[in-house]
Design a protein around this motif. Structure first.
Motif, PDB file in Angstrom:
ATOM      1  N   ALA A 600     -94.777  24.679 -39.987  1.00  0.00           N
ATOM      2  CA  ALA A 600     -94.336  25.768 -39.105  1.00  0.00           C
ATOM      3  C   ALA A 600     -93.504  25.246 -37.938  1.00  0.00           C
ATOM      4  N   VAL A 601     -93.742  24.010 -37.501  1.00  0.00           N
ATOM      5  CA  VAL A 601     -92.996  23.463 -36.357  1.00  0.00           C
ATOM      6  C   VAL A 601     -92.034  22.356 -36.781  1.00  0.00           C
ATOM      7  N   ALA A 602     -91.847  22.232 -38.086  1.00  0.00           N
ATOM      8  CA  ALA A 602     -91.013  21.134 -38.573  1.00  0.00           C
ATOM      9  C   ALA A 602     -89.577  21.264 -38.104  1.00  0.00           C
ATOM     10  N   ASN A 603     -89.070  22.517 -37.993  1.00  0.00           N
ATOM     11  CA  ASN A 603     -87.670  22.722 -37.626  1.00  0.00           C
ATOM     12  C   ASN A 603     -87.428  22.654 -36.131  1.00  0.00           C
ATOM     13  N   ILE A 604     -88.499  22.508 -35.352  1.00  0.00           N
ATOM     14  CA  ILE A 604     -88.349  22.420 -33.894  1.00  0.00           C
ATOM     15  C   ILE A 604     -88.186  20.959 -33.515  1.00  0.00           C
ATOM     16  N   GLY A 605     -87.013  20.651 -32.996  1.00  0.00           N
ATOM     17  CA  GLY A 605     -86.741  19.270 -32.610  1.00  0.00           C
ATOM     18  C   GLY A 605     -86.779  19.083 -31.123  1.00  0.00           C
ATOM     19  N   ARG A 611     -85.541  24.097 -21.963  1.00  0.00           N
ATOM     20  CA  ARG A 611     -85.940  23.401 -20.734  1.00  0.00           C
ATOM     21  C   ARG A 611     -85.756  24.339 -19.528  1.00  0.00           C
ATOM     22  N   GLY A 612     -86.720  24.399 -18.674  1.00  0.00           N
ATOM     23  CA  GLY A 612     -86.601  25.159 -17.440  1.00  0.00           C
ATOM     24  C   GLY A 612     -86.606  26.665 -17.624  1.00  0.00           C
ATOM     25  N   GLN A 613     -87.090  27.125 -18.808  1.00  0.00           N
ATOM     26  CA  GLN A 613     -87.164  28.554 -19.053  1.00  0.00           C
ATOM     27  C   GLN A 613     -88.618  28.989 -18.990  1.00  0.00           C
ATOM     28  N   PRO A 614     -88.800  30.298 -18.836  1.00  0.00           N
ATOM     29  CA  PRO A 614     -90.183  30.784 -18.785  1.00  0.00           C
ATOM     30  C   PRO A 614     -90.912  30.438 -20.054  1.00  0.00           C
ATOM     31  N   SER A 615     -92.205  30.403 -19.992  1.00  0.00           N
ATOM     32  CA  SER A 615     -93.050  30.055 -21.127  1.00  0.00           C
ATOM     33  C   SER A 615     -92.827  31.018 -22.278  1.00  0.00           C
ATOM     34  N   GLN A 616     -92.777  30.439 -23.451  1.00  0.00           N
ATOM     35  CA  GLN A 616     -92.576  31.231 -24.650  1.00  0.00           C
ATOM     36  C   GLN A 616     -93.840  31.177 -25.484  1.00  0.00           C
ATOM     37  N   SER A 617     -94.017  32.146 -26.372  1.00  0.00           N
ATOM     38  CA  SER A 617     -95.165  32.171 -27.276  1.00  0.00           C
ATOM     39  C   SER A 617     -94.968  31.126 -28.351  1.00  0.00           C
ATOM     40  N   PRO A 618     -96.069  30.583 -28.913  1.00  0.00           N
ATOM     41  CA  PRO A 618     -95.939  29.564 -29.965  1.00  0.00           C
ATOM     42  C   PRO A 618     -95.260  30.145 -31.203  1.00  0.00           C
ATOM     43  N   PRO A 619     -94.657  29.311 -32.030  1.00  0.00           N
ATOM     44  CA  PRO A 619     -93.974  29.792 -33.237  1.00  0.00           C
ATOM     45  C   PRO A 619     -94.959  30.477 -34.171  1.00  0.00           C
ATOM     46  N   ALA A 620     -94.382  31.245 -35.066  1.00  0.00           N
ATOM     47  CA  ALA A 620     -95.210  31.933 -36.057  1.00  0.00           C
ATOM     48  C   ALA A 620     -95.863  30.913 -36.965  1.00  0.00           C
ATOM     49  N   VAL A 622     -98.591  29.243 -36.148  1.00  0.00           N
ATOM     50  CA  VAL A 622     -99.401  28.338 -35.336  1.00  0.00           C
ATOM     51  C   VAL A 622    -100.574  29.128 -34.770  1.00  0.00           C
ATOM     52  N   ASP A 623    -101.800  28.770 -35.235  1.00  0.00           N
ATOM     53  CA  ASP A 623    -103.017  29.449 -34.789  1.00  0.00           C
ATOM     54  C   ASP A 623    -103.529  28.713 -33.552  1.00  0.00           C
ATOM     55  N   VAL A 624    -103.320  29.328 -32.386  1.00  0.00           N
ATOM     56  CA  VAL A 624    -103.690  28.670 -31.135  1.00  0.00           C
ATOM     57  C   VAL A 624    -105.191  28.526 -31.014  1.00  0.00           C
ATOM     58  N   ILE A 681     -98.768  20.181 -31.029  1.00  0.00           N
ATOM     59  CA  ILE A 681     -99.023  20.887 -29.769  1.00  0.00           C
ATOM     60  C   ILE A 681     -97.792  20.815 -28.868  1.00  0.00           C
ATOM     61  N   HIS A 682     -97.158  19.681 -28.816  1.00  0.00           N
ATOM     62  CA  HIS A 682     -95.987  19.514 -27.949  1.00  0.00           C
ATOM     63  C   HIS A 682     -94.838  20.402 -28.401  1.00  0.00           C
ATOM     64  N   LYS A 683     -94.651  20.511 -29.713  1.00  0.00           N
ATOM     65  CA  LYS A 683     -93.579  21.371 -30.209  1.00  0.00           C
ATOM     66  C   LYS A 683     -93.917  22.847 -30.034  1.00  0.00           C
ATOM     67  N   ALA A 684     -95.212  23.174 -30.195  1.00  0.00           N
ATOM     68  CA  ALA A 684     -95.601  24.589 -30.068  1.00  0.00           C
ATOM     69  C   ALA A 684     -95.552  25.047 -28.615  1.00  0.00           C
ATOM     70  N   PHE A 685     -95.825  24.153 -27.655  1.00  0.00           N
ATOM     71  CA  PHE A 685     -95.809  24.508 -26.230  1.00  0.00           C
ATOM     72  C   PHE A 685     -94.916  23.509 -25.496  1.00  0.00           C
ATOM     73  N   PRO A 686     -93.607  23.669 -25.643  1.00  0.00           N
ATOM     74  CA  PRO A 686     -92.702  22.688 -25.031  1.00  0.00           C
ATOM     75  C   PRO A 686     -92.638  22.769 -23.515  1.00  0.00           C
ATOM     76  N   GLN A 687     -92.872  23.978 -22.939  1.00  0.00           N
ATOM     77  CA  GLN A 687     -92.714  24.152 -21.494  1.00  0.00           C
ATOM     78  C   GLN A 687     -94.004  23.877 -20.738  1.00  0.00           C
ATOM     79  N   GLN A 688     -95.044  24.500 -21.173  1.00  0.00           N
ATOM     80  CA  GLN A 688     -96.314  24.388 -20.450  1.00  0.00           C
ATOM     81  C   GLN A 688     -97.438  24.241 -21.455  1.00  0.00           C
ATOM     82  N   THR A 689     -98.096  23.094 -21.450  1.00  0.00           N
ATOM     83  CA  THR A 689     -99.170  22.853 -22.401  1.00  0.00           C
ATOM     84  C   THR A 689    -100.381  23.666 -22.026  1.00  0.00           C
TER      85      THR A 689
END
Length: 714
Positions: A600-605, A611-620, A622-624, A681-689
């Protein structure tokens, strides 16, 4: 002055003195001027010259008078000198006449010397001709005349080394009489009957002598080589004489020698073989000593299990010797030039069959070499093998029959390959001696040994194949290395180690059956692993232990990579399966979550992370909640589960080094999964862990734990 003038002329040309003469003449005449200084000087010179000349003339006259006086006073001496000269002339004239007479005498003597020299040359030529004729006549007479002394020597003298000289003289006479031009002479015709009688007598005596010496070879405890070399070879001229002057008797003597020595050798080697057989190990491997024994087993399953483990009611293991492993048996390859075993000794040691084989083959090789060289010297065989085969044919057949009888019931593949190596060594030794009389025999040995070795190896392969059948398959009692694996590893390592170092790899006769044996062992182990109690995990441990045992034995024998490559790959594959199984058993949430979420996060590089944007929801996908559960469960249980893995590895693997290596791989793979979880985890929450990330175990803590386990296992 003349020289200087000449030099001046040569350098500057002729000088004209005519003017000087004119001036002198003018001065004498007084016609020159008084004021001319040159004329005055010339005039003064002329007057002085005249004065000097007059003075010299006066002195000469005085000297002349004195000389005449001296001559008159010395007249008597001159007269005596004249008389002596006249007397000397007379003596010299007399000597001249004497020398002339002596010269005439010398001329006469020279002519006489020339005559004497011519006569001497003529006499010398006559002397040489007479001596040459004397030599020819002497040779002819000596070759024709049969002296009473020669008759007595040939007929009555003792046969010894001196007899060789008598026989040589007779041989020369016989050869001379045989010449075509000699047979026409009456003298030869008269001596021929006497020479024929001597020939007949000499042949009879030589035959009796040789037969007697050959018969002495039959005596017990006779050193054959000493008698051959020190006695018979010294009289080898006898066989040459017989071959030239009586071929039938020569063949009779040769046949007698062949019959005698053939019987002596065959009898002696039969006795030696019988004596050696008493020193062989009491137990010989049978068909029951295959990798998987199917003969002589008890009827029940428990009985078959005990038999397969070598603990049945058969022969005790200590009486069997080493059927599959070398266990020092290869030391014989370093003792191939050692003296043969002495059978009749007080120390009744027991030997493997290949040790006895080496002993009697070395004795055979040395004896055959000595016999071949003796035949070449005594009977002048010129390297031909025919006579040697007649002498040694029975003996070599005894060995071939003995080996064939042994091979019919031989199931010792290690011993067979050792015997092959022994034959190879002795073949090269015979080649270094440049003696090829045993080539056909050694070929026959190889033609018996190699096929039998292949039969034994095929039987072992067939036993493995039969064991894979459901009704014959031995069920292992635990996941420890099986006896079949131990047998296979020892046997394969022994065969690899005994392969000839001159060969590039294994000979085809060994390579194909070893590969087939390896495949059958792997198939059998997999089948037994599938039937092992404890499920797939216990089967994995069983395979790892067995593959590790094979490699341990291979490495102890220092086998090449070509021999170990197959099992190294198999062991690595099963170790990887075991690692995954252990992690799936003790950390199922971590492994499952990482494998399911990574796509699910393979395509996120790293580059396209915002960077510097508001927090986004994890990719589809990904079961948080599951992610948080995995993190907290791992933090709470990882150390306890790691201890369980540690304890399980220690109790499951019989080889501590192998267990340590596997534990390292399990913990390393665990760290890798945990690192992959961190990346997810880092790819799913790039802005704020998320907050639960703070509960994650640090990688350094896990690595310290891995090092701690490694130190505890050392």
């Amino acid at each position: 002055m003349v020289a200087d003038a000449t030099g001046a002329d040569a350098g500057f040309g002729p000088v004209d003195f005519s003017d000087l003469h004119e001036l002198i003449e003018a001065a004498q005449r007084g016609g020159a001027s008084q004021d001319d200084p040159v004329a005055a000087a010339l005039e003064l010179g002329v007057q002085e010259t005249k004065r000097v000349a007059a003075k010299i003339d006066g002195r000469l006259e005085l000297l002349e008078d004195e000389s005449v006086g001296d001559y008159v006073a010395s007249f008597q001496s001159f007269d005596s000198l004249h008389q002596e000269i006249v007397a000397t002339d007379g003596v010299l004239e007399k000597m001249e006449r004497m020398l002339g007479t002596f010269q005439c005498d010398l001329s006469t003597i020279s002519d006489e010397i020339k005559m004497l020299q011519a006569d001497s040359l003529q006499m010398n030529t006559k002397l040489r001709n007479r001596r040459a004729l004397q030599t020819l006549m002497s040779e002819y007479v000596s070759s024709v005349v049969v002296s009473p002394q020669l008759v007595r020597q040939i007929c009555e003298e003792e046969i010894n080394e001196a007899y060789l000289g008598y026989l040589s003289e007779l041989n020369k006479k016989l050869d001379h009489v045989k010449q075509q031009e000699m047979q026409k002479l009456p003298s030869c015709a008269q001596s021929a009957p006497e020479l024929e009688k001597l020939r007949t007598k000499a042949v009879a005596r030589i035959k009796d002598f040789l037969v007697q010496k050959i018969n002495s070879l039959k005596k017990p405890k006779t050193n054959l080589q000493i008698l051959q070399r020190n006695v018979l070879v010294r009289f080898r001229f006898f066989t040459q004489f017989l071959a030239e002057h009586h071929p039938a008797v020569a063949e009779e003597v040769k046949a007698h020698y062949v019959g005698t020595m053939s019987g002596v050798y065959s009898k002696q080697f039969k006795t030696y073989l019988t004596s050696l057989q008493k020193l062989e190990l009491e137990y010989s491997p049978t068909k029951a000593d295959l990798l998987v024994s199917n003969e002589g087993q008890s009827g029940s399953a428990a009985g078959r299990l005990w038999d397969n483990l070598g603990l049945g009611r058969g022969v005790q293991l200590k009486e069997k010797g080493n059927v599959f492993s070398l266990s020092g048996r290869d030391v014989i390859l370093e003792q191939l030039e050692k003296d043969p075993i002495i059978a009749h000794t007080k120390e009744k040691m027991k030997y493997y069959h290949e040790q006895l084989f080496r002993s009697h083959q070395m004795l055979l090789m040395d004896t055959a070499t000595s016999e071949f060289l003796f035949l070449n010297d005594f009977f002048d065989t010129k390297g031909d093998h025919h006579l040697f085969v007649e002498v040694f044919g029975k003996t070599t057949q005894v060995f071939l029959d003995s080996l064939e009888a042994f091979l019919a019931n031989c199931w010792d593949s290690v011993g067979l390959l050792l015997m092959v190596r022994i034959v190879d060594f002795y073949r090269k030794r015979m080649q270094s001696r440049e003696v090829s009389c045993l080539d056909s025999y050694l070929d026959a040995l190889q033609l018996l040994l190699w096929p039998r070795l292949r039969v034994v190896l095929d039987a072992n392969i067939l036993s493995l194949r039969k064991a894979c059948q459901p009704n014959n398959m031995p069920v292992p009692a635990n996941n420890h290395p099986h006896l079949v694996t131990r047998r296979f590893s020892e046997l394969a390592a022994s065969l690899y180690a005994l392969s000839s170092p001159e060969d590039s790899g294994l000979p085809d006769t060994l390579q194909q059956p070893l590969l087939a044996m390896q495949q059958e062992v792997v198939a059998l182990l997999r089948s037994m692993a599938a039937r092992l109690d404890g499920g797939a995990e216990s089967g994995l441990v069983f395979l790892v232990n067995n593959y590790d045992l094979v490699l341990t034995v291979f490495h102890e024998r220092h086998l090449p990579r070509t021999a170990t490559q197959g099992f190294e790959d198999l062991l690595g594959e099963q170790q990887q399966h075991f690692v995954e199984k252990q992690l799936m058993r003790h950390y199922p949430d971590l492994v499952t979550f990482v494998k399911n979420t990574e796509p699910a996060v393979a395509n996120i590089g790293e580059a396209n992370m915002p960077r510097g944007q508001p927090s986004q929801s994890p990719p589809a996908g990904v079961d948080v909640q599951k992610m948080e559960q995995v993190v907290r469960n791992f933090a709470a249980n990882w150390k306890r589960e790691t201890d369980r893995i540690h304890q399980y590895v220690l109790t499951s693997f019989s080889n501590l080094s192998n267990g340590m290596e596997i534990l390292k791989k399990v913990l390393t793979q665990l760290l890798l999964y945990y690192t992959r979880l961190q990346k997810v985890i880092h790819k799913a929450f790039p802005q704020q862990t998320p907050a639960f990330v703070q509960e994650m175990v640090a990688n350094t803590t896990i690595m310290m734990e891995i090092k701690q386990y490694s130190r505890s296992l050392v």
